[in-house]
Write an enzyme that holds these catalytic residues in place. Structure first.
Site, PDB file in Angstrom:
ATOM      1  N   GLU A  74      -0.079  -2.477   3.626  1.00  0.00           N
ATOM      2  CA  GLU A  74      -0.636  -2.295   4.971  1.00  0.00           C
ATOM      3  C   GLU A  74      -0.977  -3.635   5.616  1.00  0.00           C
ATOM      4  O   GLU A  74      -1.140  -4.640   4.928  1.00  0.00           O
ATOM      5  CB  GLU A  74      -1.857  -1.369   4.946  1.00  0.00           C
ATOM      6  CG  GLU A  74      -3.064  -1.953   4.272  1.00  0.00           C
ATOM      7  CD  GLU A  74      -4.324  -1.094   4.394  1.00  0.00           C
ATOM      8  OE1 GLU A  74      -4.261   0.077   4.811  1.00  0.00           O
ATOM      9  OE2 GLU A  74      -5.395  -1.620   4.079  1.00  0.00           O
ATOM     10  N   GLU A 108      -0.589   7.754   9.040  1.00  0.00           N
ATOM     11  CA  GLU A 108      -1.987   7.795   8.609  1.00  0.00           C
ATOM     12  C   GLU A 108      -2.827   8.208   9.805  1.00  0.00           C
ATOM     13  O   GLU A 108      -2.702   7.630  10.894  1.00  0.00           O
ATOM     14  CB  GLU A 108      -2.453   6.426   8.097  1.00  0.00           C
ATOM     15  CG  GLU A 108      -3.951   6.437   7.731  1.00  0.00           C
ATOM     16  CD  GLU A 108      -4.459   5.132   7.115  1.00  0.00           C
ATOM     17  OE1 GLU A 108      -3.678   4.157   7.035  1.00  0.00           O
ATOM     18  OE2 GLU A 108      -5.645   5.098   6.722  1.00  0.00           O
ATOM     19  N   ASP A 163      -6.614   3.552  -1.858  1.00  0.00           N
ATOM     20  CA  ASP A 163      -6.583   2.758  -0.610  1.00  0.00           C
ATOM     21  C   ASP A 163      -7.203   1.385  -0.843  1.00  0.00           C
ATOM     22  O   ASP A 163      -7.986   1.207  -1.769  1.00  0.00           O
ATOM     23  CB  ASP A 163      -7.419   3.514   0.440  1.00  0.00           C
ATOM     24  CG  ASP A 163      -7.025   3.157   1.864  1.00  0.00           C
ATOM     25  OD1 ASP A 163      -6.187   2.273   2.064  1.00  0.00           O
ATOM     26  OD2 ASP A 163      -7.586   3.777   2.784  1.00  0.00           O
ATOM     27  N   ASN A 219      -7.901   9.875   5.518  1.00  0.00           N
ATOM     28  CA  ASN A 219      -8.896   9.071   4.800  1.00  0.00           C
ATOM     29  C   ASN A 219     -10.074   9.937   4.372  1.00  0.00           C
ATOM     30  O   ASN A 219     -10.612  10.705   5.178  1.00  0.00           O
ATOM     31  CB  ASN A 219      -9.416   7.944   5.702  1.00  0.00           C
ATOM     32  CG  ASN A 219      -8.371   6.869   5.890  1.00  0.00           C
ATOM     33  OD1 ASN A 219      -8.110   6.082   4.994  1.00  0.00           O
ATOM     34  ND2 ASN A 219      -7.750   6.862   7.066  1.00  0.00           N
ATOM     35  N   GLU A 279      -6.339   9.545   1.176  1.00  0.00           N
ATOM     36  CA  GLU A 279      -6.547   8.140   0.811  1.00  0.00           C
ATOM     37  C   GLU A 279      -8.011   7.927   0.455  1.00  0.00           C
ATOM     38  O   GLU A 279      -8.901   8.275   1.230  1.00  0.00           O
ATOM     39  CB  GLU A 279      -6.168   7.217   1.986  1.00  0.00           C
ATOM     40  CG  GLU A 279      -4.707   7.334   2.374  1.00  0.00           C
ATOM     41  CD  GLU A 279      -4.258   6.242   3.338  1.00  0.00           C
ATOM     42  OE1 GLU A 279      -5.098   5.403   3.748  1.00  0.00           O
ATOM     43  OE2 GLU A 279      -3.066   6.231   3.689  1.00  0.00           O
TER      44      GLU A 279
HETATM   45  P1  C2E Z   1      -8.152   1.836   6.425  1.00  0.00           P
HETATM   46  O1  C2E Z   1      -8.062   3.173   5.804  1.00  0.00           O
HETATM   47  O2  C2E Z   1      -7.916   0.661   5.560  1.00  0.00           O
HETATM   48  O3  C2E Z   1      -7.149   1.869   7.668  1.00  0.00           O
HETATM   49  C1  C2E Z   1      -6.355   0.784   8.067  1.00  0.00           C
HETATM   50  C2  C2E Z   1      -7.015   0.032   9.193  1.00  0.00           C
HETATM   51  O4  C2E Z   1      -6.247  -1.138   9.441  1.00  0.00           O
HETATM   52  C3  C2E Z   1      -7.043   0.795  10.512  1.00  0.00           C
HETATM   53  O5  C2E Z   1      -8.189   0.368  11.223  1.00  0.00           O
HETATM   54  C4  C2E Z   1      -5.785   0.277  11.201  1.00  0.00           C
HETATM   55  O6  C2E Z   1      -5.834   0.408  12.602  1.00  0.00           O
HETATM   56  C5  C2E Z   1      -5.832  -1.160  10.782  1.00  0.00           C
HETATM   57  N1  C2E Z   1      -4.510  -1.783  10.798  1.00  0.00           N
HETATM   58  C6  C2E Z   1      -3.310  -1.213  10.673  1.00  0.00           C
HETATM   59  N2  C2E Z   1      -2.316  -2.107  10.735  1.00  0.00           N
HETATM   60  C7  C2E Z   1      -2.912  -3.300  10.915  1.00  0.00           C
HETATM   61  C8  C2E Z   1      -2.406  -4.643  11.064  1.00  0.00           C
HETATM   62  O7  C2E Z   1      -1.206  -4.911  11.043  1.00  0.00           O
HETATM   63  N3  C2E Z   1      -3.333  -5.619  11.220  1.00  0.00           N
HETATM   64  C9  C2E Z   1      -4.672  -5.359  11.239  1.00  0.00           C
HETATM   65  N4  C2E Z   1      -5.499  -6.373  11.412  1.00  0.00           N
HETATM   66  N5  C2E Z   1      -5.178  -4.110  11.117  1.00  0.00           N
HETATM   67  C10 C2E Z   1      -4.304  -3.099  10.948  1.00  0.00           C
HETATM   68  P2  C2E Z   1      -9.151   1.428  11.920  1.00  0.00           P
HETATM   69  O8  C2E Z   1      -8.373   2.517  12.575  1.00  0.00           O
HETATM   70  O9  C2E Z   1     -10.110   0.634  12.753  1.00  0.00           O
HETATM   71  O10 C2E Z   1      -9.913   2.061  10.699  1.00  0.00           O
HETATM   72  C11 C2E Z   1     -10.819   1.324   9.939  1.00  0.00           C
HETATM   73  C12 C2E Z   1     -11.279   2.085   8.739  1.00  0.00           C
HETATM   74  O11 C2E Z   1     -12.073   3.226   9.107  1.00  0.00           O
HETATM   75  C13 C2E Z   1     -10.147   2.659   7.916  1.00  0.00           C
HETATM   76  O12 C2E Z   1      -9.604   1.629   7.112  1.00  0.00           O
HETATM   77  C14 C2E Z   1     -10.865   3.729   7.131  1.00  0.00           C
HETATM   78  O13 C2E Z   1     -11.525   3.183   6.010  1.00  0.00           O
HETATM   79  C15 C2E Z   1     -11.920   4.204   8.119  1.00  0.00           C
HETATM   80  N6  C2E Z   1     -11.478   5.469   8.731  1.00  0.00           N
HETATM   81  C16 C2E Z   1     -10.648   5.663   9.782  1.00  0.00           C
HETATM   82  N7  C2E Z   1     -10.503   6.977  10.047  1.00  0.00           N
HETATM   83  C17 C2E Z   1     -11.252   7.645   9.117  1.00  0.00           C
HETATM   84  C18 C2E Z   1     -11.513   9.035   8.837  1.00  0.00           C
HETATM   85  O14 C2E Z   1     -10.995   9.958   9.490  1.00  0.00           O
HETATM   86  N8  C2E Z   1     -12.348   9.303   7.794  1.00  0.00           N
HETATM   87  C19 C2E Z   1     -12.910   8.323   7.031  1.00  0.00           C
HETATM   88  N9  C2E Z   1     -13.710   8.687   6.028  1.00  0.00           N
HETATM   89  N10 C2E Z   1     -12.678   7.022   7.253  1.00  0.00           N
HETATM   90  C20 C2E Z   1     -11.868   6.670   8.289  1.00  0.00           C
HETATM   91 CA    CA Z   2      -7.185  -0.753   4.150  1.00  0.00          CA
HETATM   92 CA    CA Z   3      -6.619   4.289   4.765  1.00  0.00          CA
END
Ligand code: C2E
Ligand code: CA
Ligand code: CA
Length: 391
Positions: A352, A175, A295, A233, A265
């Site tokens: 996830e 991802e 998602d 995403n 997603e």
């Molecule tokens: P998401 O799509 O639900 O992505 C999963 C988030 O959970 C990611 O946080 C990831 O680092 C985190 N995660 C993964 N494994 C674990 C785990 O075992 N425990 C915990 N506590 N967290 C875990 P991240 O990278 O901070 O991203 C947060 C959100 O930001 C994403 O949630 C997504 O909604 C958004 N996002 C990230 N990149 C993009 C992008 O390029 N475009 C858009 N539109 N949204 C994005």
């Molecule tokens: Ca999520």
């Molecule tokens: Ca996601």
């Protein structure tokens, strides 16, 4: 801990006296008492030596504990809360979530009768840093202008988090997660910029940066024989761009990546807004061979309706269910039932947020197709992923 100032809110005289007695046994000296919610609010409002923690009963005559928490929240600088009640655990948990949503810090929920060791353990939490507290503990979101400059300076990059097969621990996909490679602050997460980008129409630019750079990494990894699927995403506010499917198709062709290797997603709550538009864009993405993942499954509304009506190919169960899975039979049942349903609907399944061996074992026994989470790997740079191997 003994220097904490504690307010016992309990309408039952005997139980209030017991609670005070237990607090004294634990070495507390700054104890206040209230027999009803209104007096408790008055104590907190007036008290010159501030209240650090409230032990809060739920069932009370007059204003009940939930109303008390509502009035207590949102004032700023309010005490932390310990919920003490004889009601069932799931009711206490839902009150705790409500309090959290009111920006209150909940140290724990305790069953009556109150016992000293449990109370001591919960009060100990007061001194540990609060990772669970929402909103006002978050770092401030960045200003629009700063983000525009960062886009112009090409400071956004994708990080990649592996998705692996449960049965064989094989790498299946990655991802892409946006990161801001900030010249002063280093790598910053999406919590600091996505919301602002969505609000000010910058999310489309970010998405294309992420798509373009991720596809370039896909081509790079492929040269070394590594061919994962790529998940991107998508924000709901981007889908009205009617030429989105064509644009990503062209980018895929440019980098030699088959659309069948790419999934988008989309969070389920996003899809409810404008049904015809979503049907159109999502169908056109599928027609070109892209996969579509729903998602954060389970956190939005009318999920079943969406599964029925939209052409999803994958379902991702939200990490909030996994966080509770060891403690909550309810969460286990929801995950199991969702996986069974997704299987029968022929959807790929991803769980996830798997963070430890215990969660892995429980989830693995439920046999989803894939697992993603810190237990397997944290998100990493494209370069790091090129040499990453399963632990
Ligand atoms: P998401 O799509 O639900 O992505 C999963 C988030 O959970 C990611 O946080 C990831 O680092 C985190 N995660 C993964 N494994 C674990 C785990 O075992 N425990 C915990 N506590 N967290 C875990 P991240 O990278 O901070 O991203 C947060 C959100 O930001 C994403 O949630 C997504 O909604 C958004 N996002 C990230 N990149 C993009 C992008 O390029 N475009 C858009 N539109 N949204 C994005
Ligand atoms: Ca999520
Ligand atoms: Ca996601």
């Amino acid at each position: 801990m003994s220097d904490l100032s504690i307010l016992v809110l309990e309408d039952h005289d005997f139980q209030r006296t017991m609670a005070v007695e237990i607090l004294r046994q634990l070495g507390m000296t700054r104890i206040h008492e209230a027999a009803d919610a209104k007096s408790a609010l008055a104590v907190i409002a007036e008290n010159k030596c501030r209240v650090d923690v409230v032990l809060c009963d739920l069932k009370m005559n007059g204003m009940d504990g939930v109303e008390f928490l509502r009035d207590l929240g949102c004032k700023g600088n309010e005490p932390a809360v310990v919920i003490v009640s004889a009601v069932k655990n799931d009711v206490m948990q839902s009150v705790a979530r409500f309090a959290g949503a009111q920006n209150l810090r909940v140290l724990g929920c305790l069953n009556k009768p109150l016992r000293a060791p449990e109370l001591a353990r919960v009060l100990d939490q007061y001194r540990t840093p609060d990772s669970g507290r929402p909103a006002h503990r978050r770092p401030p979101v960045c200003a629009q202008e700063e983000i525009r400059c960062a886009l112009a300076a090409d400071q956004f990059v994708p990080f990649f988090q592996p998705k692996v097969g449960v049965s064989d621990r094989r790498l299946i996909g990655v991802e892409a997660l946006a990161r801001w490679n900030h010249p002063q602050h280093g790598i910053l997460g999406p919590g600091l910029f996505i919301e602002t980008m969505e609000r000010f129409g910058l999310i489309e630019d970010l998405t294309f940066v992420i798509v373009e750079k991720s596809l370039a990494w896909m081509a790079n990894w492929a040269r070394n024989g590594r061919l994962p699927c790529l998940s991107i995403n998508l924000s709901a506010c981007m889908l009205p761009e009617h030429d989105f499917p064509e644009r990503v198709e062209k980018l895929c062709a440019h980098h030699g990546v088959a659309p069948e290797k790419v999934l988008f997603e989309i969070t389920e709550s996003a899809v409810t807004r404008d049904v015809p538009l979503f049907l159109e864009v999502l169908s056109r993405l599928r027609l070109r061979g892209f996969g579509l993942s729903i998602d954060d499954y389970g956190t939005g509304f009318s999920s079943l309706d969406q599964l029925n009506n939209f052409p999803f190919t994958e379902l991702k169960i939200d990490k909030s269910f996994v966080a509770n899975i060891a403690a909550s039979q309810k969460s286990r049942t929801i995950v199991e039932a969702t996986l069974a349903m997704a299987g029968r609907l022929d959807l790929g399944t991803v769980v996830e947020g798997v963070e430890n061996q215990a969660q892995w074992d429980l989830i693995a026994s439920m046999a989803p197709d894939m697992v993603q989470g810190y237990f397997v790997a944290k998100p990493m740079s494209g370069e790091a992923f090129g040499t990453w191997s399963l632990p």
